[in-house]
Design an enzyme around this catalytic site. Structure first.
Site, PDB file in Angstrom:
ATOM      1  N   LEU A 632       0.838  -1.161   0.027  1.00 51.76           N
ATOM      2  CA  LEU A 632       0.088   0.111  -0.123  1.00 51.76           C
ATOM      3  C   LEU A 632       0.729   1.286  -0.018  1.00 51.76           C
ATOM      4  O   LEU A 632       0.559   2.363  -0.648  1.00 51.76           O
ATOM      5  CB  LEU A 632      -1.046   0.207   1.280  1.00 51.76           C
ATOM      6  CG  LEU A 632      -1.957  -1.181   1.238  1.00 51.76           C
ATOM      7  CD1 LEU A 632      -2.484  -1.417   2.562  1.00 51.76           C
ATOM      8  CD2 LEU A 632      -2.793  -1.008   0.129  1.00 51.76           C
ATOM      9  N   GLU A 707       3.688  -8.049  11.040  1.00 54.69           N
ATOM     10  CA  GLU A 707       4.495  -8.914  11.863  1.00 54.69           C
ATOM     11  C   GLU A 707       5.528  -9.950  10.956  1.00 54.69           C
ATOM     12  O   GLU A 707       6.427 -10.576  11.548  1.00 54.69           O
ATOM     13  CB  GLU A 707       3.455  -9.734  12.511  1.00 54.69           C
ATOM     14  CG  GLU A 707       2.792  -9.007  13.528  1.00 54.69           C
ATOM     15  CD  GLU A 707       1.472  -9.610  14.019  1.00 54.69           C
ATOM     16  OE1 GLU A 707       0.648  -9.703  13.301  1.00 54.69           O
ATOM     17  OE2 GLU A 707       1.506  -9.861  15.423  1.00 54.69           O
TER      18      GLU A 707
HETATM   19 MO1  MOS Z   1      -0.144  -7.941  17.547  1.00 55.35          MO
HETATM   20  S1  MOS Z   1       0.949  -9.000  18.920  1.00 55.35           S
HETATM   21  O1  MOS Z   1      -1.609  -8.654  17.627  1.00 55.35           O
HETATM   22  O2  MOS Z   1      -0.066  -6.390  17.964  1.00 55.35           O
END
Ligand code: MOS
Length: 744
Positions: A632, A707
Site C-alpha cells: 500500500l 509482523e
Molecule cells: Mo499484535 S502481537 O496482535 O499487536
C-alpha cells in the site's frame, strides 16, 4: 457505477506520513500529555514485593497524611469489581474484553502486581508517599522455574487465536522411526518483553456517569469493553480516545493497570487522574512473551523429501490466566510432509500472564523450527533453499484448501539472486574476513493473513474536503497515511483534500491494530465507504439532471466527469447537498477466507561475522524478500519490515528477560539490562517487495505485513552464525559465552 475503477495513483507510492509533521513538532498529543484537562491529578502504582502470597497487613496512614496526597487505594477500599475469570485460555473475543480487576483482594499473584494506588497533586508527591506504605506479606512458595516443572505440562483447550491445541496428520511416530535421515533437537526461546517507546499511560475523566479514557490502545472496541466489564458500566458510558500511540507490538491490546486504576480512582477523587507505568513496572504489568522449549523432530528420505515433521512446544504461562501462543501452528502449513504432528503444552507458574507480542506463535516458533530445517538440510547435504523447495506444498497441507497466493519459492530465489547466495560455502567456517569468520544464513517467513469486521465513515463537505472516520488506530505503522492514499484513489481526490480521523470510540467500530490485520480491514472498509459515497454523489447529480448516465461517471483529479464535462466534487456537493454527503462502508471475513489458505511470505538472508577469538557477533548485512500482496505504501511497508528484521536480530542475539527462579521477578527489568539492538548493531538492511496482488485477501489485494518481518529472521541470523563458525547454539539468545566453547 461502483465497478468504475479510478486510476490508482496514490496506493503503493512511498507517500510521506501525513501525520509526520504533527509528530516531529510535538503537535500529536499522546495519552499522558493532555495538559489541557483541568484539575488533573496523578496516580502512582505501588507493586508487590513478593510474587506469591497475601497481604497480611497494610498500613497507609502515613501515606494518606503526606503532602499533596488525595487518596490511597488498596484492596480494602477499592471499588467492587468482578472476580478474575477462569484461568483456562479465554475464547476470542473474551480474552480481549474480560474484566481485569485491580486491587480486588489480598492475594498476590505475581511480582510487582499492584497492591496500592496513591493519588496526589503531583507525580512526585504520589511516588514519595508510596514509599511510606508499610506492608507485611505472608509469602507462599511459588513456581517460577519452567524447567523444574516440565513434567507437569498440560494441554490447554485451545491456543491463542482459537487454534486447535494439537494437530496430527498420518502416523508421525511410525514414519519418523522408519525415516532414512532423522533430526531430533530441542531449542529454547526465552521470556521477552516488547517495551514500546511510549509506556502504558492513561488519563481518565468522569463527567457525571460518563467516563472518557485517553490512552494508548491498539483496539478501541476491546478497550472499551474491557473497561466497561471491569467497572461494570454500560458500554455507551465509556469513551476511549487514542489518536496517537507510541508503539504497541501487542502490549496495548488489552487494558492494563494504568487504565483500570485511573478510571477507578478518578471516580473516587472526583478529578481526572493520570497514570503512567514506569519502564520497570512494564516488565510485570504490560505483558511478555513466555519462555518456551521446542522439541523439533524431522524425518526425510535421502532425496530430501520430508516424511515426518513434528513440533512440540512447552510454554510457561500464568496460573491465574493461561496464554498459549500458537507457536507450532505455522508448521501446519509451511512445508509438505507425509506425516505431521504439532502439540502445545503449558506449565503454570506464578507470574503474570503472557500476552501477544509481535507475531505471537511464528516469532518464537520459526526461530526454533527454521533452524532445525537448516540442520536437516545440512544432514541431507542439500542447500537450505533447495531443501525447502523440495518440500513446497501445492495446497495447504492440513486444511486441504488452495493457497490464495504463495510466493515463498519466488521470495527465496529472488532473494538468493540479489544477496549473492551462490557465494556461500556450504561448508561451515570456510569464509573469513580478517579476524572474523563469515557466514551466510537464510530462513523462510510465513504469517497468516487476517481480516476483521470493520466499518468506516466518509463525509464529503461542500468545500471539497473528505473526512474519513473509524475507531482504527495508528500505532506507528502508518495507518493515517495509507487510509489517505486509499481514499484518494477511491474518490479521485488528492491527499491534501483528505483528513483521516482515528482512535475514538465515537467513530465506527473496526478490528483495530493487531495481528497484522489493520491495514487490510480498515483499508477495505474505507475503500468500500468511498464507493458508496460515489454512488450517492452520482445519485445527487442525477436528481438535478436525469439525463446523466450513472455508468458514464468518472471520478478523477478531484472532479466528477461526464462525457468530457467535469465539475469539482466540492462544487457539486456545495451546489446540490450543501450540508455534505456521508457514506459508510464495511468489510468482514468472507468465503475466500475460509476457502483459501491465506498467508504472507518472505525469505530472509543474513551475512554474519564472528570474531574467532572473542566470539563477538556482528551482523554485516541483511536482505528480506517479501511476498505480501499489494504494497500500500512502499515507505511505511519497508519501515514495518526493517523493524521486524531488527527484532529478529534482537531475538537471535540479545533479548532475554531473566526470571529469578527464587523470587519470581524479572531481574533485568529496564532497557539498560534488557538488551535490544541499537544503531551500531544494525547493519545495512535491504527489503525487496515482490509484485503481488492477492484478490482473495481483500478488495485492495493487500496482505498483512506488520509482523512478517520478525518471522524467521532470527533463525536466518542463527543459521548465518552456524555457517560462519560450525557452532550450533540451540538456546536463544546466542550470546558470545555460548559460542566460545564451540569456537575453541
Ligand atoms: Mo499484535 S502481537 O496482535 O499487536
Amino acid at each position: 457505477m461502483s465497478e468504475n475503477p479510478t486510476n490508482a495513483t496514490y496506493v503503493g507510492r512511498p507517500l510521506d506520513r501525513v501525520d509526520g509533521r504533527l509528530k516531529v513538532t510535538g503537535g500529536a498529543t499522546y495519552a499522558h500529555e493532555h495538559v489541557e484537562i483541568p484539575n488533573t491529578v496523578h496516580g502512582y502504582i505501588l507493586g508487590a514485593a513478593i510474587a506469591k502470597g497475601r497481604i497480611a497487613r497494610i498500613d497507609t496512614a502515613e501515606a494518606e497524611n503526606a503532602p499533596g496526597v488525595l487518596h490511597v487505594m488498596t484492596h480494602r477500599n477499592a471499588p467492587a469489581q468482578p472476580d478474575f475469570g477462569p484461568p483456562v485460555t479465554p475464547t476470542v473475543p473474551e480474552v480481549f474484553t474480560r474484566a481485569r480487576p485491580m486491587l480486588s483482594d489480598d492475594r498476590v499473584r505475581f511480582y510487582d502486581e499492584p497492591v496500592a494506588l496513591i493519588v496526589a497533586e503531583t507525580f512526585e508527591a504520589a511516588r514519595a508517599a508510596a514509599s511510606l506504605i508499610q506492608i507485611r506479606y505472608e509469602t507462599e512458595p511459588g513456581r517460577y522455574d519452567m524447567e523444574a516443572h516440565l513434567a507437569e505440562a498440560y494441554a490447554p483447550p485451545r491456543t491463542n487465536a482459537g487454534f486447535e491445541t494439537d494437530s496430527a496428520i498420518g502416523d508421525f511416530e511410525g514414519a519418523f522411526a522408519a525415516a532414512e535421515v532423522k533430526l531430533d533437537v530441542s531449542y529454547t526461546t526465552p521470556y521477552q518483553h516488547h517495551n514500546p517507546m511510549e509506556p502504558h499511560a492513561t488519563t481518565a475523566v468522569w463527567s457525571g456517569d460518563n467516563l472518557t479514557i485517553y490512552t494508548g490502545a491498539q483496539t478501541i472496541a476491546n478497550f472499551r469493553a474491557g473497561i466497561a466489564n471491569t467497572l461494570q458500566l454500560p458500554l455507551e458510558r465509556v469513551r476511549i480516545v487514542s489518536p496517537f500511540i507510541g508503539g504497541g507490538f501487542g502490549a496495548k491490546l488489552i487494558v492494563h493497570a494504568d487504565t483500570v486504576l485511573a478510571a477507578l480512582a478518578a471516580r473516587v477523587v472526583g478529578r481526572p487522574v493520570k497514570i503512567a507505568l514506569t519502564r520497570q513496572q512494564m516488565f510485570a504489568n504490560a505483558g511478555h512473551r513466555a519462555k518456551m522449549k521446542h522439541d523439533v523432530r524431522l524425518g526425510a528420505d535421502r532425496s530430501g523429501r520430508l516424511v515426518a515433521t513434528s513440533h512440540d512446544v512447552f510454554s510457561a504461562t500464568s496460573g491465574f490466566e493461561e496464554f498459549c501462543e500458537q507457536t507450532a501452528v505455522f508448521v501446519r502449513a509451511l512445508y509438505a510432509s507425509e506425516t505431521r504432528r504439532t502439540r502445545h503444552r503449558l506449565i503454570g507458574l506464578d507470574t503474570n500472564r503472557g500476552e501477544w507480542m509481535r507475531s505471537p506463535g511464528e516469532a518464537p516458533g520459526m526461530l526454533a523450527f527454521e533452524c532445525a530445517i537448516d540442520e536437516m538440510a545440512e544432514q541431507l547435504g542439500l542447500d537450505p533453499i533447495e531443501f525447502r523447495i523440495r518440500n513446497e506444498p501445492t495446497r495447504d497441507p492440513e486444511r486441504d484448501v488452495p493457497f490464495s497466493t504463495r510466493n515463498l519459492v519466488a521470495c527465496m530465489q529472488e532473494g538468493a539472486m540479489r544477496f549473492g547466495w551462490e557465494k556461500r560455502s556450504s561448508q561451515p567456517r570456510a569464509m573469513r574476513d580478517g579476524r572474523f569468520l563469515v557466514g551466510y544464513g537464510m530462513a523462510a517467513a510465513m504469517r497468516p493473513n487476517y481480516i476483521g469486521t470493520t466499518r468506516a465513515r466518509v463525509r464529503l463537505s461542500g468545500n471539497g474536503q473528505l473526512t474519513v472516520q473509524a475507531d482504527m488506530t495508528d500505532i506507528g505503522t502508518g495507518t493515517y497515511t495509507i487510509l489517505t492514499q486509499i481514499a484518494a484513489d477511491a474518490t479521485g481526490l488528492p491527499p491534501s483534500a483528505i483528513t483521516v480521523e482515528l482512535g475514538d470510540s465515537n467513530f465506527p467500530r473496526t478490528a483495530g491494530s493487531g495481528g497484522s490485520w489493520g491495514a487490510a480491514s480498515s483499508g477495505s472498509a474505507v475503500h468500500n465507504a468511498c464507493l458508496v459515497l460515489r454512488d450517492r454523489i452520482v445519485a445527487e447529480a442525477r436528481r438535478a439532471d436525469p439525463s446523466l448516465k450513472a455508468e458514464d461517471a468518472i471520478f478523477a483529479n478531484g472532479e466528477i466527469r461526464w462525457a468530457g464535462r467535469g465539475e469539482p466534487l466540492g462544487q457539486l456537493v456545495g451546489r446540490l447537498a450543501p450540508s455534505g454527503i456521508e457514506a459508510e462502508g464495511q468489510v468482514e471475513r468472507g468465503d475466500d477466507y475460509r476457502n483459501f489458505s491465506q498467508h504472507s511470505y518472505g525469505a530472509h538472508f543474513v551475512e554474519a561475522g564472528v570474531d574467532m577469538d572473542t566470539g563477538e557477533i556482528r551482523i554485516r548485512r541483511m536482505l528480506s524478500t517479501i511476498g505480501a500482496g499489494r504494497i500500500l505504501n512502499q515507505k511505511t511497508a519497508r519501515s514495518q519490515v526493517i523493524g521486524g528484521m531488527v527484532w529478529g536480530i534482537g531475538a537471535a542475539l540479545m533479548e532475554e528477560s531473566v526470571l529469578d527462579p527464587r523470587y519470581g521477578h524479572f531481574v533485568n527489568h529496564d532497557l539498560a539490562e534488557y538488551h535490544v539492538p541499537v544503531n551500531a548493531d544494525v547493519p545495512s538492511l535491504d527489503v525487496v517487495f515482490l509484485e503481488e496482488h492477492d484478490d482473495k485477501a481483500n478488495v485492495l489485494g493487500s496482505k498483512g505485513i506488520g509482523e512478517l518481518g520478525v518471522c524467521g529472521t532470527g533463525a536466518a541470523v542463527a543459521n548465518a552464525i552456524y555457517n560462519a563458525t560450525g557452532v550450533r547454539v540451540r538456546e536463544f539468545p546466542i550470546t558470545l559465552d555460548k559460542l566460545l566453547a564451540g569456537l575453541a
